[in-house]
Design a protein around this motif. Sequence first.
Motif, PDB file in Angstrom:
ATOM      1  N   ASP A   1       0.839  -1.199   0.000  1.00 35.24           N
ATOM      2  CA  ASP A   1       0.000   0.000   0.000  1.00 35.24           C
ATOM      3  C   ASP A   1       0.875   1.250   0.000  1.00 35.24           C
ATOM      4  OD1 ASP A   1      -2.329   1.568   0.135  1.00 35.24           O
ATOM      5  OD2 ASP A   1      -2.177   1.688   2.318  1.00 35.24           O
ATOM      6  N   PRO A   2       1.793   1.329  -0.977  1.00 33.47           N
ATOM      7  CA  PRO A   2       2.719   2.470  -0.970  1.00 33.47           C
ATOM      8  C   PRO A   2       1.957   3.782  -1.141  1.00 33.47           C
ATOM      9  CG  PRO A   2       2.825   1.287  -3.059  1.00 33.47           C
ATOM     10  CD  PRO A   2       1.955   0.467  -2.143  1.00 33.47           C
ATOM     11  N   GLY A   3       2.291   4.734  -0.309  1.00 32.58           N
ATOM     12  CA  GLY A   3       1.593   6.018  -0.358  1.00 32.58           C
ATOM     13  C   GLY A   3       0.335   6.049   0.493  1.00 32.58           C
ATOM     14  N   GLY A   4      -0.130   4.876   0.920  1.00 34.65           N
ATOM     15  CA  GLY A   4      -1.344   4.835   1.733  1.00 34.65           C
ATOM     16  C   GLY A   4      -1.025   4.750   3.214  1.00 34.65           C
ATOM     17  N   ASP A   5      -1.992   4.254   4.001  1.00 36.89           N
ATOM     18  CA  ASP A   5      -1.763   4.174   5.448  1.00 36.89           C
ATOM     19  C   ASP A   5      -2.397   2.920   6.042  1.00 36.89           C
ATOM     20  OD1 ASP A   5      -4.448   4.748   5.307  1.00 36.89           O
ATOM     21  OD2 ASP A   5      -4.414   6.187   6.964  1.00 36.89           O
ATOM     22  N   ARG A   6      -2.595   1.918   5.179  1.00 39.90           N
ATOM     23  CA  ARG A   6      -3.317   0.721   5.623  1.00 39.90           C
ATOM     24  C   ARG A   6      -2.630   0.040   6.795  1.00 39.90           C
ATOM     25  NH1 ARG A   6      -4.413  -4.235   1.494  1.00 39.90           N
ATOM     26  NH2 ARG A   6      -4.707  -5.877   3.043  1.00 39.90           N
ATOM     27  N   TRP A   7      -1.302   0.013   6.805  1.00 41.13           N
ATOM     28  CA  TRP A   7      -0.586  -0.602   7.944  1.00 41.13           C
ATOM     29  C   TRP A   7      -0.184   0.448   8.977  1.00 41.13           C
ATOM     30  CZ3 TRP A   7      -0.978  -3.413   3.544  1.00 41.13           C
ATOM     31  CH2 TRP A   7      -1.194  -4.793   3.701  1.00 41.13           C
ATOM     32  N   ILE A   8      -0.003   1.663   8.521  1.00 43.02           N
ATOM     33  CA  ILE A   8       0.323   2.724   9.471  1.00 43.02           C
ATOM     34  C   ILE A   8      -0.782   2.855  10.522  1.00 43.02           C
ATOM     35  CG2 ILE A   8       0.593   5.238   9.682  1.00 43.02           C
ATOM     36  CD1 ILE A   8       2.138   5.211   7.065  1.00 43.02           C
ATOM     37  N   ARG A   9      -2.014   2.666  10.063  1.00 48.60           N
ATOM     38  CA  ARG A   9      -3.156   2.748  10.989  1.00 48.60           C
ATOM     39  C   ARG A   9      -3.082   1.713  12.106  1.00 48.60           C
ATOM     40  NH1 ARG A   9      -6.715   2.797   6.299  1.00 48.60           N
ATOM     41  NH2 ARG A   9      -7.187   0.654   6.902  1.00 48.60           N
ATOM     42  N   LEU A  10      -2.328   0.641  11.876  1.00 46.32           N
ATOM     43  CA  LEU A  10      -2.301  -0.447  12.857  1.00 46.32           C
ATOM     44  C   LEU A  10      -1.255  -0.256  13.939  1.00 46.32           C
ATOM     45  CD1 LEU A  10      -2.500  -3.454  10.361  1.00 46.32           C
ATOM     46  CD2 LEU A  10      -4.378  -2.268  11.504  1.00 46.32           C
ATOM     47  N   ILE A  11      -0.484   0.819  13.808  1.00 44.76           N
ATOM     48  CA  ILE A  11       0.682   0.954  14.682  1.00 44.76           C
ATOM     49  C   ILE A  11       0.310   0.980  16.164  1.00 44.76           C
ATOM     50  CG2 ILE A  11       2.510   2.547  15.363  1.00 44.76           C
ATOM     51  CD1 ILE A  11       2.880   3.215  12.423  1.00 44.76           C
ATOM     52  N   ASP A  12      -0.653   1.821  16.517  1.00 44.50           N
ATOM     53  CA  ASP A  12      -1.016   1.915  17.936  1.00 44.50           C
ATOM     54  C   ASP A  12      -1.465   0.562  18.478  1.00 44.50           C
ATOM     55  OD1 ASP A  12      -0.365   4.526  17.815  1.00 44.50           O
ATOM     56  OD2 ASP A  12      -2.396   5.320  17.986  1.00 44.50           O
ATOM     57  N   ASP A  13      -2.276  -0.095  17.679  1.00 37.84           N
ATOM     58  CA  ASP A  13      -2.770  -1.397  18.097  1.00 37.84           C
ATOM     59  C   ASP A  13      -1.610  -2.387  18.276  1.00 37.84           C
ATOM     60  OD1 ASP A  13      -5.044  -2.967  18.704  1.00 37.84           O
ATOM     61  OD2 ASP A  13      -4.788  -4.030  16.795  1.00 37.84           O
ATOM     62  N   ALA A  14      -0.686  -2.356  17.327  1.00 32.69           N
ATOM     63  CA  ALA A  14       0.463  -3.262  17.395  1.00 32.69           C
ATOM     64  C   ALA A  14       1.306  -2.975  18.628  1.00 32.69           C
ATOM     65  CB  ALA A  14       1.312  -3.127  16.128  1.00 32.69           C
ATOM     66  N   ALA A  15       1.498  -1.698  18.917  1.00 25.41           N
ATOM     67  CA  ALA A  15       2.288  -1.326  20.095  1.00 25.41           C
ATOM     68  C   ALA A  15       1.611  -1.834  21.366  1.00 25.41           C
ATOM     69  CB  ALA A  15       2.477   0.193  20.142  1.00 25.41           C
ATOM     70  N   GLU A  16       0.302  -1.674  21.423  1.00 27.75           N
ATOM     71  CA  GLU A  16      -0.419  -2.167  22.608  1.00 27.75           C
ATOM     72  C   GLU A  16      -0.276  -3.673  22.749  1.00 27.75           C
ATOM     73  OE1 GLU A  16      -4.435  -0.708  22.240  1.00 27.75           O
ATOM     74  OE2 GLU A  16      -3.716   1.368  22.141  1.00 27.75           O
ATOM     75  N   MET A  17      -0.428  -4.343  21.637  1.00 22.18           N
ATOM     76  CA  MET A  17      -0.275  -5.791  21.657  1.00 22.18           C
ATOM     77  C   MET A  17       1.090  -6.182  22.207  1.00 22.18           C
ATOM     78  SD  MET A  17      -0.351  -8.432  18.408  1.00 22.18           S
ATOM     79  CE  MET A  17       1.086  -7.801  17.548  1.00 22.18           C
TER      80      MET A  17
END
Lengths: 207, 207
Positions: free
Chosen positions: B172-188
């Motif tokens: 998803d270059p240029g998008g944010d599909r995985w960027i959106r998951l960062i907070d969730d990933a950090a919490e995990m």
Amino acid sequence: MLDKPKRDRRAERHEATKAEILDAAWAQVRAEGLAALSLRDLARTVGMRAPSLYSYFESKHAIYDAMYAQGTQQFVDAQRALYPLPDEPLDALKAGMRFFVEFCAADAARYQLLFQRTIPGFEPSAASYRIAEESLAEVAELLTGFGITDPEMLDLFTALTTGIADQQLSNDPGGDRWIRLIDDAAEMFYEHTTRRAERHQLGRTTR
Amino acid sequence: MLDKPKRDRRAERHEATKAEILDAAWAQVRAEGLAALSLRDLARTVGMRAPSLYSYFESKHAIYDAMYAQGTQQFVDAQRALYPLPDEPLDALKAGMRFFVEFCAADAARYQLLFQRTIPGFEPSAASYRIAEESLAEVAELLTGFGITDPEMLDLFTALTTGIADQQLSNDPGGDRWIRLIDDAAEMFYEHTTRRAERHQLGRTTR
DNA sequence: TCGATACTCCTAACTATGTTAGATAAGCCT
DNA sequence: AGGCTTATCTAACATAGTTAGGAGTATCGA
């Protein structure tokens, strides 16, 4: 017993030579690196000169594409061999992650070809690419079967799994420094998703 | 006011031209892909012929190496700019992950050069590589500061973070599909490590 | 069996690449 | 002015992928 028509014979021979070329290409790529595939060298190892390869593949990229198709097919076959998976979702998750990471670690050149788009002008043909996509869809179904339906959780899962494979190959090729973490990573992910699902469930009922 | 000695003038001019070449190289690499850097094209865009570049860099790989050094320096500088981090460990983790992923996503060619070893014969020089290593050590210290001392947890953290960056750039270059998951990933990750630490603590005291 | 056809592989050559050798011109220092 | 350094050039080399065109061999229809 009747012999096959000679046309078929020729076609078979043609396919056999193609396979021989691809085998030699894999060997060269594993020894010298994915990008170091040289048509002249490749031709020499199968007893030809470079231009003769063009009777079998219309370009160097076509060779990469055939290798890509072989690689994804190997992936799909190995994936199928995983079934039946353990009943316990967590165990199945572990098996799935371990399968992926070990498949990647088994052949760095193949990993680079399939999962890192690193050859300058190369993109897999639509036909080859479709196989790969179906394979990912199968992973999604797997997770769905465990009650993990959120597509974001699928994305998180792929990120976690490919991240482990990537670090393993980049920083400890041939070793198991990240492979050892797989069970732990699976537990982390599983606990997280189940907790998250519970939270969402609660949120919905109290709203 | 005295002028500088002419020797220094010349040296400055030399460095300025090197910088100009590197700027043009970045532009070309961002436009055409990392591996598509052509010395003839590069020379033309700075008003020279290809062999003249050899007065400034002893080979094409030396240009890549200089770019690698610039890239890691940018990384270190951006990393320093993160401080002071939030007091809350979880928030700091999120900031750290977000920083890394966005740094990677900001420049795909740079990401490929720094974190995916994709150019055929290229390996960064020892000097360039040391900067990168120190930078990772800084991440380790960060985690240690949050009580995450297990080196395996550091490996898991890097795998998770690079995995997110990798998927973001690949799919998803240029998008944010995985960027959106960062907070969730950090919490995990954070919940997992703290739980794990508690378990180990208990194991030790009851033994 | 003969001529036409198809196939396979070859050599020669084209373009583009990174790189080296050697020449030329400009500026600097004594 | 003459010698030295520096920057840049042209010419050329080796290697890459690729194309053109030809030689030899097997196959097929009559």
